[in-house]
Design an enzyme around this catalytic site. Structure first.
Site, PDB file in Angstrom:
ATOM      1  N   PHE A 152      70.867  -3.169   7.830  1.00  0.00           N
ATOM      2  CA  PHE A 152      71.204  -3.399   9.241  1.00  0.00           C
ATOM      3  C   PHE A 152      71.422  -4.893   9.463  1.00  0.00           C
ATOM      4  O   PHE A 152      70.913  -5.476  10.414  1.00  0.00           O
ATOM      5  CB  PHE A 152      70.082  -2.879  10.152  1.00  0.00           C
ATOM      6  N   ALA A 252      80.576  -8.897  27.263  1.00  0.00           N
ATOM      7  CA  ALA A 252      81.973  -8.482  27.396  1.00  0.00           C
ATOM      8  C   ALA A 252      82.848  -9.532  26.727  1.00  0.00           C
ATOM      9  O   ALA A 252      82.480 -10.698  26.656  1.00  0.00           O
ATOM     10  CB  ALA A 252      82.322  -8.355  28.874  1.00  0.00           C
ATOM     11  N   CYS A 260      82.420  -3.945   9.865  1.00  0.00           N
ATOM     12  CA  CYS A 260      81.478  -2.828  10.016  1.00  0.00           C
ATOM     13  C   CYS A 260      81.800  -1.887  11.172  1.00  0.00           C
ATOM     14  O   CYS A 260      82.075  -0.714  10.956  1.00  0.00           O
ATOM     15  CB  CYS A 260      80.064  -3.356  10.164  1.00  0.00           C
TER      16      CYS A 260
HETATM   17  C1  UDX Z   1      76.987  -5.070  12.522  1.00  0.00           C
HETATM   18  C2  UDX Z   1      75.582  -4.578  12.905  1.00  0.00           C
HETATM   19  O1  UDX Z   1      75.070  -5.400  13.970  1.00  0.00           O
HETATM   20  C3  UDX Z   1      74.668  -4.585  11.723  1.00  0.00           C
HETATM   21  O2  UDX Z   1      73.401  -4.064  12.082  1.00  0.00           O
HETATM   22  C4  UDX Z   1      75.326  -3.726  10.640  1.00  0.00           C
HETATM   23  O3  UDX Z   1      74.524  -3.574   9.547  1.00  0.00           O
HETATM   24  C5  UDX Z   1      76.675  -4.289  10.273  1.00  0.00           C
HETATM   25  O4  UDX Z   1      77.486  -4.302  11.443  1.00  0.00           O
HETATM   26  P1  UDX Z   1      78.193  -7.409  12.169  1.00  0.00           P
HETATM   27  O5  UDX Z   1      79.454  -6.631  12.017  1.00  0.00           O
HETATM   28  O6  UDX Z   1      77.874  -8.461  11.188  1.00  0.00           O
HETATM   29  O7  UDX Z   1      76.915  -6.438  12.167  1.00  0.00           O
HETATM   30  O8  UDX Z   1      78.248  -8.140  13.588  1.00  0.00           O
HETATM   31  P2  UDX Z   1      77.659  -7.940  15.045  1.00  0.00           P
HETATM   32  O9  UDX Z   1      76.893  -9.132  15.408  1.00  0.00           O
HETATM   33  O10 UDX Z   1      77.002  -6.645  15.211  1.00  0.00           O
HETATM   34  O11 UDX Z   1      79.018  -7.981  15.905  1.00  0.00           O
HETATM   35  C6  UDX Z   1      80.073  -7.045  15.684  1.00  0.00           C
HETATM   36  C7  UDX Z   1      81.221  -7.302  16.631  1.00  0.00           C
HETATM   37  O12 UDX Z   1      80.853  -6.984  17.971  1.00  0.00           O
HETATM   38  C8  UDX Z   1      81.717  -8.741  16.672  1.00  0.00           C
HETATM   39  O13 UDX Z   1      83.135  -8.738  16.729  1.00  0.00           O
HETATM   40  C9  UDX Z   1      81.128  -9.299  17.943  1.00  0.00           C
HETATM   41  O14 UDX Z   1      81.878 -10.356  18.501  1.00  0.00           O
HETATM   42  C10 UDX Z   1      81.173  -8.058  18.836  1.00  0.00           C
HETATM   43  N1  UDX Z   1      80.184  -8.080  19.924  1.00  0.00           N
HETATM   44  C11 UDX Z   1      78.857  -8.041  19.637  1.00  0.00           C
HETATM   45  C12 UDX Z   1      80.616  -8.088  21.246  1.00  0.00           C
HETATM   46  O15 UDX Z   1      81.821  -8.099  21.535  1.00  0.00           O
HETATM   47  N2  UDX Z   1      79.678  -8.050  22.238  1.00  0.00           N
HETATM   48  C13 UDX Z   1      78.347  -8.022  21.995  1.00  0.00           C
HETATM   49  O16 UDX Z   1      77.566  -7.985  22.957  1.00  0.00           O
HETATM   50  C14 UDX Z   1      77.918  -8.010  20.655  1.00  0.00           C
END
Ligand code: UDX
Length: 429
Positions: A152, A252, A260
């Site tokens: 995770f 947002a 992922c």
């Molecule tokens: C994710 C999961 O969080 C992690 O637990 C899993 O194992 C792998 O996938 P990751 O892809 O590294 O991790 O990034 P994360 O921080 O979760 O962000 C994913 C995407 O969502 C990014 O593009 C981020 O900018 C976007 N995001 C995240 C938003 O747009 N808004 C948010 O509030 C949070």
């Protein structure tokens, strides 16, 4: 304990290094010899905060080794972790060929009892397939157990997430490997949730899909906020303070990207479909995510009218802060859409410029974030890097032909931007 990790990508390298940091003896295997040589020479194939230092420290302490030989890795440890890619196929299903290949390689090299742990994100029931494959290809006919132990880790915070996990999920087919798995995770002081293997595999897809759903929910709310003059940040704070909802993952913006969420969401929809369930809720999550970017591009076009021969400065190329990863980055998608409209781009990212160069061509890469605005008709924030909050706004305003800033990540205060004389357009505010 003696542990082997097969695959030294983001997940495998972080896993191996953090296990070594916790005191285990770790062998990291990768079939890519160039990568192994880079690691052996003290280099890093990826940028992940804190990782390089930990690799160096644990190699020096003799707890972390690299090799391109799977048999060597299998021989040296009793517990073998699989951390290889599970990329999407064109129809959204998961390509499990790397997992199958590694299962065969492990089977071929096994001469004593092994625990084979899957860390890669895989469809539910993959563990059964891995077990069948090992049984078929194991010449020595030794006993083994297959375990699911999903990761995770957030990129950019992967070391922190690994060292201080909210929970460790261990999915087993029999009780035999449980004690060893608990021992491996003992130094991490986290609750270990032991489940059946199918549940463990499902937990991974269910967790990521729920987080994606949370992001799409706030993005959908941002549309309603814009239509009503409400502020999505206030709304996120207001609902997030309810402990049942929680404030995290309610930013947002331009929608989620990366290697992922988009992939896991498609995979989970496909898995459900194959099981006879139409997961319409998650299809809507995907649709909202795609529309969020369409709306942002429209916002730019509505303000700028024509982009042909205009120059736009873009801050941010990585799919999110703290990483050099540009895979399925909303920022890159945005750049390419602006290019399609005829805009010339001046772009900057604190870490991702080298990787971006391979997929984003015909733009000017600018080393200094404060120099991006020079000669631009507008500035765009595309990634939520905290350093962008330190942007010299007065300098940017003076450098722009018109003081227009499109903020896809809501980094700045509305009143402050107005005071500085910007035409400032953000998301849901
Ligand atoms: C994710 C999961 O969080 C992690 O637990 C899993 O194992 C792998 O996938 P990751 O892809 O590294 O991790 O990034 P994360 O921080 O979760 O962000 C994913 C995407 O969502 C990014 O593009 C981020 O900018 C976007 N995001 C995240 C938003 O747009 N808004 C948010 O509030 C949070």
């Amino acid at each position: 304990m003696k542990l082997t990790i097969i695959g030294t990508g983001y997940v495998g390298l972080v896993t191996g290094t953090c296990f070594a940091e916790a005191g285990h003896r770790v062998v990291c295997v990768d079939s890519n010899e160039d990568k192994v040589n880079v690691l052996k020479a003290g280099g890093m194939p990826i940028y992940e905060p804190g990782l390089a230092e930990l690799v160096r420290k644990n190699v020096a302490a003799g707890r972390l080794h690299f090799t391109s030989s799977t048999p060597e890795g299998v021989e040296k440890s009793d517990v073998i972790f699989i951390a290889v890619p599970t990329p999407p196929l064109p129809d959204g299903a998961v390509d499990l060929s790397f997992i199958e290949r590694v299962a065969r390689d492990i089977a071929g090299a096994m001469t004593s009892y092994k625990i084979v742990v899957d860390k890669s994100t895989v469809p539910v029931k993959t563990g059964d397939k891995v077990a069948e494959t090992i049984k078929r290809y194991c010449k020595a006919k030794v006993e083994f157990d297959v375990v699911s132990n999903p990761e995770f880790l957030r990129e950019g915070f992967a070391v922190e997430d690994f060292m201080k996990p909210d929970r460790v999920v261990v999915g087993v087919r029999t009780p035999r490997p449980v004690a060893a798995m608990k021992q491996i995770y003992e130094p991490f002081d986290a609750p270990v949730l032991v489940t059946d293997i199918n549940s463990a595999e499902l937990i991974k897809h269910a967790a990521n899909s729920f987080l994606a759903l949370k992001i799409s929910y706030i993005n959908a709310l941002s549309v309603v906020c814009e239509a009503t003059g409400a502020n999505v940040l206030e709304v996120a704070n207001g609902i997030g303070l309810d402990a049942r909802i929680g404030r995290r993952f309610l930013e947002a913006g331009l929608g989620f990207g990366g290697s992922c969420f988009p992939k896991d969401l498609s995979a989970f929809i496909k898995i459900a479909e194959q099981l006879g369930y139409d997961f319409r809720l998650l299809k809507e999550v995907q649709r909202i995510n795609a529309e969020q970017m369409d709306r942002f591009v429209k916002k730019i076009l509505d303000t700028m009218w024509v982009l042909k021969d205009k120059t736009i400065g873009v801050l941010g190329l990585a799919f999110k802060q703290n990483t050099d990863d540009v895979r399925l980055s909303p920022a890159i998608d945005l750049c390419q859409r602006l290019q399609k409209e005829g805009a010339k781009l001046r772009v900057h990212d604190p870490q991702a410029m080298e990787k971006a160069k391979a997929i984003l061509t015909g733009v000017t890469y600018v080393e200094d974030m404060n120099a991006v605005a020079e000669g631009c008709d507008a500035l765009v924030i595309a990634t939520e890097w905290p350093e962008f909050k330190q942007l010299d706004l007065e300098k940017a305003r003076a450098a722009l032909t018109h003081p227009i800033l499109f903020d896809g990540r809501n980094l700045f205060d509305l009143a402050e931007m107005e005071q500085l004389g910007f035409i400032y357009k953000s998301v849901g505010r």
